[in-house]
Enzyme design. Structure first.
Site, PDB file in Angstrom:
ATOM      1  N   CYS A  77       0.877  -0.813   0.140  1.00 33.98           N
ATOM      2  CA  CYS A  77      -0.046   0.048  -0.143  1.00 33.98           C
ATOM      3  C   CYS A  77       0.818   1.235   0.125  1.00 33.98           C
ATOM      4  O   CYS A  77       2.081   1.102   0.230  1.00 33.98           O
ATOM      5  CB  CYS A  77      -0.904  -0.054   1.343  1.00 33.98           C
ATOM      6  SG  CYS A  77      -1.907  -1.393   1.529  1.00 33.98           S
TER       7      CYS A  77
ATOM      8  N   GLY B 185      -0.637   0.226  -4.942  1.00 32.41           N
ATOM      9  CA  GLY B 185      -2.056  -0.138  -4.733  1.00 32.41           C
ATOM     10  C   GLY B 185      -3.108   0.473  -5.518  1.00 32.41           C
ATOM     11  O   GLY B 185      -3.205   1.506  -5.595  1.00 32.41           O
TER      12      GLY B 185
ATOM     13  N   GLY C 248       1.980  -2.632   5.018  1.00 28.84           N
ATOM     14  CA  GLY C 248       2.707  -3.565   5.653  1.00 28.84           C
ATOM     15  C   GLY C 248       1.457  -4.698   5.924  1.00 28.84           C
ATOM     16  O   GLY C 248       0.487  -4.612   5.588  1.00 28.84           O
TER      17      GLY C 248
ATOM     18  N   TYR D 209      11.477  -4.477  -7.631  1.00 32.52           N
ATOM     19  CA  TYR D 209      10.264  -4.472  -8.057  1.00 32.52           C
ATOM     20  C   TYR D 209       9.262  -3.371  -7.574  1.00 32.52           C
ATOM     21  O   TYR D 209       8.789  -2.738  -8.441  1.00 32.52           O
ATOM     22  CB  TYR D 209       9.470  -5.558  -8.260  1.00 32.52           C
ATOM     23  CG  TYR D 209       8.182  -5.672  -9.143  1.00 32.52           C
ATOM     24  CD1 TYR D 209       7.873  -5.394 -10.419  1.00 32.52           C
ATOM     25  CD2 TYR D 209       7.100  -5.990  -8.215  1.00 32.52           C
ATOM     26  CE1 TYR D 209       6.663  -5.414 -10.755  1.00 32.52           C
ATOM     27  CE2 TYR D 209       5.685  -5.994  -8.719  1.00 32.52           C
ATOM     28  CZ  TYR D 209       5.717  -5.616 -10.123  1.00 32.52           C
ATOM     29  OH  TYR D 209       4.346  -5.460 -10.551  1.00 32.52           O
TER      30      TYR D 209
END
Ligand code: SF4
Length: 492
Positions: free
Chosen positions: A23, A49, A129, A268
């Site tokens: 997120c 996200g 997280g 990434y």
């Protein structure tokens, strides 16, 4: 199967062979119409996200206001009629991909920031997280009378704060966060304060920025750039900052261990124009490509990336090997949520809707194909088929991360271990399974070197979290162990 309009479909229509990011969080204190800046920041963090986003603001005249919506930031937080609902000089927001709570079909009740009224005032909270003990905490809290309104693990923090006997919201937050385990970069706001905190190992990122006299908290530095804010510093692992108009107070409420930042952020998740630990993410990826070229050379005519995430590593591979880099695969940037309905026929087209092979470039060529990672391998196989169908002579696959063998429990959506191609196969078996002429992954040491540690990974005390590659989980994934999702935990 998802239906048109279902966010599971909207968020990753043809791209479900990647680890899904966590997120993004963003907060602004000290500028008029702070929510507008938050919307811009969240837009820059959209890659973290895409299912939903929310913004909470505070103004003395109207109190706390919140707007939470399913879908992209640009579709929900650009209209004046919406932004007028969010007045004030203090605002924060969250862009969501569900790694806990309701997955794949964002429910509005799970969209953050969450908000709670305590005796000492209101508080909004947002989290990037994953809490590894959220299930057990939730069960205990429910047994003691807490009534949960969402399926989000973040709500555990709110209930733990409600039970604290401390007198201030920051102190209650410290109490709550001492009871949770896992990876968290949390931002929160009261009527006058913005709070930012990272877990003791600093697994997830959080940075501090300055815009004139205003303060910013952001998951990544690229979201400071979008509003022209300056990068001040990273919030340290285990640090809690309390920001008011008078400045930034730093607290260290936890026993901190050695930092174990998520190395996959370099590979990434983060945007290539972000800085992490003083190192440009683009540069780290380019260096991974160079490491790959040294570790896994091959005779070939051209180097191509699987765009966009494989591009910097492909450039690095080309620079180190001397094999020319070409745009052998073109990405259609406009495959988005407004695209045609997901009928079976369209689904079958899959990756072709997003990626097309540039026949003029690959025909007759021995191709080095560079991607950031292999998860299930389904997309890699299709891309290889498309390159061969366009007339390439050979496809040599080079991966800018080690084999992904283990699930992540720290805020990244990974398939179950059995579905990870590398969990059950050797490199040679994967090569045969994918039908490549050759297949090589960068080594774990090579990855560490590219991320700034010239001596490679310190096996006794690893500098990063690399659990999805090594199985060495720096935080006990206790809920996952309890429900049998993971049986063994490797220790460095
Ligand atoms: S397990 Fe992998 S993706 Fe998850 S935090 Fe660790 S390095 Fe990052």
């Amino acid at each position: 199967m998802s239906e048109p309009g279902d966010p599971a479909w909207l968020s990753h229509p043809f791209d479900d062979d990647k680890l899904r990011e966590e997120c993004g969080v963003y907060g602004v204190l000290g500028v008029d119409d702070a929510a507008n800046y938050v919307a811009l920041g969240l837009h820059a963090l959209q890659h973290r996200g895409q299912e939903a986003a929310g913004i909470v603001s505070y103004s003395p005249e109207t109190g706390f206001n919140a707007v939470r919506r399913i879908g992209y930031v640009r579709d929900n937080f650009t209209k004046l009629s919406v932004m007028e609902l969010l007045p004030g000089r203090l605002a924060m927001g969250h862009t969501r991909y569900s790694t806990a709570g309701g997955k794949g079909g964002a429910a509005l009740r799970d969209v953050q920031p969450l908000y709670a009224d305590f005796a000492m005032g209101g508080c909004a909270i947002a989290h990037n997280g994953n809490l590894t003990n959220a299930d057990s905490l939730r069960a205990q809290l429910i047994e003691r009378g807490s009534i949960f309104q969402s399926t989000s693990d973040t709500e555990c923090i709110v209930h733990l704060m409600a039970r604290s006997i401390q007198k201030t919201i920051p102190d209650r937050m410290k109490d709550a966060l001492r009871m949770v385990e896992g990876a968290f970069s949390v931002i929160a706001m009261t009527r006058t304060k913005m709070i930012g905190v990272r877990d003791p190992l600093g697994v997830r990122p959080l940075v501090l920025g300055r815009y004139g006299t205003a303060w910013i908290l952001s998951s990544e530095t690229c979201a400071l750039d979008i509003i022209g804010a300056e990068f001040v510093r990273e919030i340290e692992p285990g640090e809690l900052v309390i920001i008011t108009k008078d400045g930034v107070e730093s607290h260290h409420p936890f026993e901190t261990g050695k930092s174990r930042f998520c190395i996959f952020e370099y590979v990434y998740f983060s945007r290539p124009d972000s800085l992490i630990g003083g190192l440009s993410v683009y540069e780290a990826r380019r260096r991974i490509g160079m490491e790959l070229a040294r570790e896994a050379p091959v005779e070939a005519d051209i180097v191509c990336a699987v765009p966009d995430s494989g591009t910097p590593a492909a450039i690095g591979y080309s620079q180190e090997s001397g094999i020319p880099y070409t745009m052998g695969i073109i990405r259609n940037q406009y495959v988005g949520r407004t695209f045609i309905e997901p009928t079976e026929q369209i689904r079958d087209m899959g990756v072709r809707l997003k990626l097309n092979v540039n026949r003029a470039v690959v025909e007759g060529k021995r191709v080095v194909l560079v991607d950031d990672s292999v998860v299930r391998g389904t997309t890699s196989r299709k891309i290889k088929d498309m390159i061969l169908a366009a007339g390439a002579a050979e496809v040599h696959f080079r991966i800018a991360s080690p084999p992904t063998r283990w699930s992540c429990f720290y805020g990244v959506d990974t398939p179950e271990r059995e579905k990870l191609l590398a969990s059950a196969m050797t490199e040679d078996e994967m090569c045969a399974n994918l039908g490549m002429n050759s297949l090589r992954f960068v080594s774990l040491d090579g990855l560490y070197r590219a991320c700034g540690y010239t001596a490679g990974r310190n096996g006794k005390s690893p500098q990063f979290c690399d659990a999805c590659f090594s199985g060495d989980y720096p935080i006990d994934p206790s809920d996952a162990r309890a429900c049998g999702k993971i049986k063994e935990v490797v220790r460095a």
